[in-house]
Design an enzyme around this catalytic site. Sequence first.
Site, PDB file in Angstrom:
ATOM      1  N   LYS A 152     -41.275  52.250 -33.632  1.00 23.28           N
ATOM      2  CA  LYS A 152     -40.898  53.633 -33.337  1.00 23.28           C
ATOM      3  C   LYS A 152     -41.893  54.632 -33.907  1.00 23.28           C
ATOM      4  CE  LYS A 152     -35.995  53.636 -32.407  1.00 23.28           C
ATOM      5  NZ  LYS A 152     -34.739  54.342 -32.684  1.00 23.28           N
ATOM      6  N   LYS A 166     -37.862  44.379 -23.755  1.00 18.19           N
ATOM      7  CA  LYS A 166     -36.416  44.625 -23.855  1.00 18.19           C
ATOM      8  C   LYS A 166     -35.999  45.777 -22.942  1.00 18.19           C
ATOM      9  CE  LYS A 166     -34.783  47.007 -27.309  1.00 18.19           C
ATOM     10  NZ  LYS A 166     -34.336  47.584 -28.579  1.00 18.19           N
ATOM     11  N   LYS A 209     -33.402  52.361 -23.488  1.00 20.82           N
ATOM     12  CA  LYS A 209     -33.245  53.724 -22.976  1.00 20.82           C
ATOM     13  C   LYS A 209     -34.531  54.527 -23.134  1.00 20.82           C
ATOM     14  CE  LYS A 209     -30.055  53.965 -26.811  1.00 20.82           C
ATOM     15  NZ  LYS A 209     -28.634  53.943 -27.048  1.00 20.82           N
TER      16      LYS A 209
HETATM   17  P1  TYM Z   1     -28.889  50.883 -30.513  1.00 20.37           P
HETATM   18  O1  TYM Z   1     -28.209  52.185 -30.340  1.00 20.37           O
HETATM   19  O2  TYM Z   1     -30.331  50.781 -30.218  1.00 20.37           O
HETATM   20  O3  TYM Z   1     -28.151  49.779 -29.651  1.00 20.37           O
HETATM   21  C1  TYM Z   1     -26.750  49.556 -29.759  1.00 20.37           C
HETATM   22  C2  TYM Z   1     -26.429  48.091 -29.590  1.00 20.37           C
HETATM   23  O4  TYM Z   1     -26.911  47.629 -28.332  1.00 20.37           O
HETATM   24  C3  TYM Z   1     -27.709  46.473 -28.526  1.00 20.37           C
HETATM   25  N1  TYM Z   1     -28.778  46.464 -27.512  1.00 20.37           N
HETATM   26  C4  TYM Z   1     -29.062  45.412 -26.751  1.00 20.37           C
HETATM   27  N2  TYM Z   1     -28.506  44.199 -26.660  1.00 20.37           N
HETATM   28  C5  TYM Z   1     -29.023  43.348 -25.761  1.00 20.37           C
HETATM   29  N3  TYM Z   1     -30.065  43.670 -24.940  1.00 20.37           N
HETATM   30  C6  TYM Z   1     -30.661  44.880 -25.005  1.00 20.37           C
HETATM   31  N4  TYM Z   1     -31.660  45.190 -24.191  1.00 20.37           N
HETATM   32  C7  TYM Z   1     -30.149  45.824 -25.944  1.00 20.37           C
HETATM   33  N5  TYM Z   1     -30.479  47.099 -26.255  1.00 20.37           N
HETATM   34  C8  TYM Z   1     -29.639  47.472 -27.235  1.00 20.37           C
HETATM   35  C9  TYM Z   1     -28.261  46.614 -29.925  1.00 20.37           C
HETATM   36  O5  TYM Z   1     -28.674  45.371 -30.452  1.00 20.37           O
HETATM   37  C10 TYM Z   1     -27.087  47.204 -30.660  1.00 20.37           C
HETATM   38  O6  TYM Z   1     -26.181  46.189 -31.049  1.00 20.37           O
HETATM   39  N6  TYM Z   1     -29.522  50.507 -35.446  1.00 20.37           N
HETATM   40  C11 TYM Z   1     -28.555  50.351 -34.374  1.00 20.37           C
HETATM   41  C12 TYM Z   1     -27.320  51.217 -34.539  1.00 20.37           C
HETATM   42  C13 TYM Z   1     -26.581  51.037 -35.837  1.00 20.37           C
HETATM   43  C14 TYM Z   1     -25.812  49.922 -36.210  1.00 20.37           C
HETATM   44  C15 TYM Z   1     -25.290  50.228 -37.499  1.00 20.37           C
HETATM   45  C16 TYM Z   1     -25.504  48.706 -35.593  1.00 20.37           C
HETATM   46  C17 TYM Z   1     -26.528  51.945 -36.842  1.00 20.37           C
HETATM   47  N7  TYM Z   1     -25.748  51.458 -37.852  1.00 20.37           N
HETATM   48  C18 TYM Z   1     -24.476  49.344 -38.180  1.00 20.37           C
HETATM   49  C19 TYM Z   1     -24.676  47.820 -36.295  1.00 20.37           C
HETATM   50  C20 TYM Z   1     -24.182  48.133 -37.579  1.00 20.37           C
HETATM   51  C21 TYM Z   1     -29.227  50.749 -33.069  1.00 20.37           C
HETATM   52  O7  TYM Z   1     -30.182  51.466 -33.040  1.00 20.37           O
HETATM   53  O8  TYM Z   1     -28.582  50.309 -31.973  1.00 20.37           O
END
Ligand code: TYM
Length: 339
Positions: free
Chosen positions: A118, A201, A204
Amino acid sequence: MTAKFTPRVFSGIQPSGGLTLGNYLGAMKRFVQMQDAGSHETVYCMVDLHAITVWQDPATLARATRELCAGFIASGIDPEKSILINQSQVPEHAQLAWVFNCVARMGWLNRMTQFKDKAGKNRENASVGLFAYPALMAADILIYHATHVPVGEDQKQHLELTRDIAAKFNNDFGVDFFPITEPVIEGAATRVMSLRDGSKKMSKSDPSDQSRINMTDSTDMIAQKIRKARTDPDALPSEAKGLEGRAEASNLINIYAAFADMSVDAVLAEVGGKQFSEFKPMLADLAVAKLSPISTEMARLMEQPDEIDAILARGAVRAREITAPILKQTYEIVGMVGA
Ligand code: TYM
């Protein structure tokens, strides 16, 4: 070690941009399954404090947060069964994160691949929040003493760091206070890939909208994106071994398996031998059948923003019954007067 802790699930999604099919299959759908299984308390969170680690237009952030809340509910999260919250409304997340900033080591955070991706080449210009992001994530989880965290594959390294922070805190203070949380990375869709490039991957932040399915895409748009998805010229194999080295084919099969709640082998037993020209319409029909009720319900909920705000306010009250005592005990352990 985790035996003394109440079985509790925590997970979060960033309200930055819209929800993608990766978020839905890799996270949201599994959140609903864990809620409905009833074996754990479940806490699900819109992580707006994480979202602002990169620039967010304020009005857009507020709308994206409500839309994400609508997405949770439309996907099947019941705000009575689960605790559904917006991170900034539960201040103990940020308070514990400060303590964890003082537990985590610079070297640990320097190794985080998401930060490197990032921040890109211009690291000097990245926010301090982007660097400290994983410590806040550890706080999100551990402020609930959560034992299990369902996520997609891309969050694995952050969850390892969460375990390291819990272990270092327990060790530094000679306590057995924070659980060593288990990541739950399961199912066919833990890594949904771009529809344009099977080595990337689905995300968004990809500049190409054709690379992803958004939860708010129309029926026609979903069908069109699947029809145009990149594939190879061969027919589908009958066994998983035949998908080796065929990233795009694997991705479409995994998506089908996740939607249909089938194993990859079971899907291939059905579709083995078919050409993509035959398989893609099957996948498009399935995707539309599963996603369009969700997007319709999201749109309906978005017309009632006050109702969404009320749900989040109630969620925050319920959350704080758990988080306030855990923060107080943390402060006592650390030696803060008046905790
Ligand atoms: P974020 O917002 O990027 O994504 C949310 C969830 O979606 C999953 N995900 C995917 N799974 C499979 N294939 C994909 N292409 C894909 N894109 C996204 C992510 O693995 C995630 O589970 N850091 C985290 C948010 C967060 C969090 C937490 C998660 C903040 N605090 C505590 C768990 C526990 C994030 O950026 O997710």
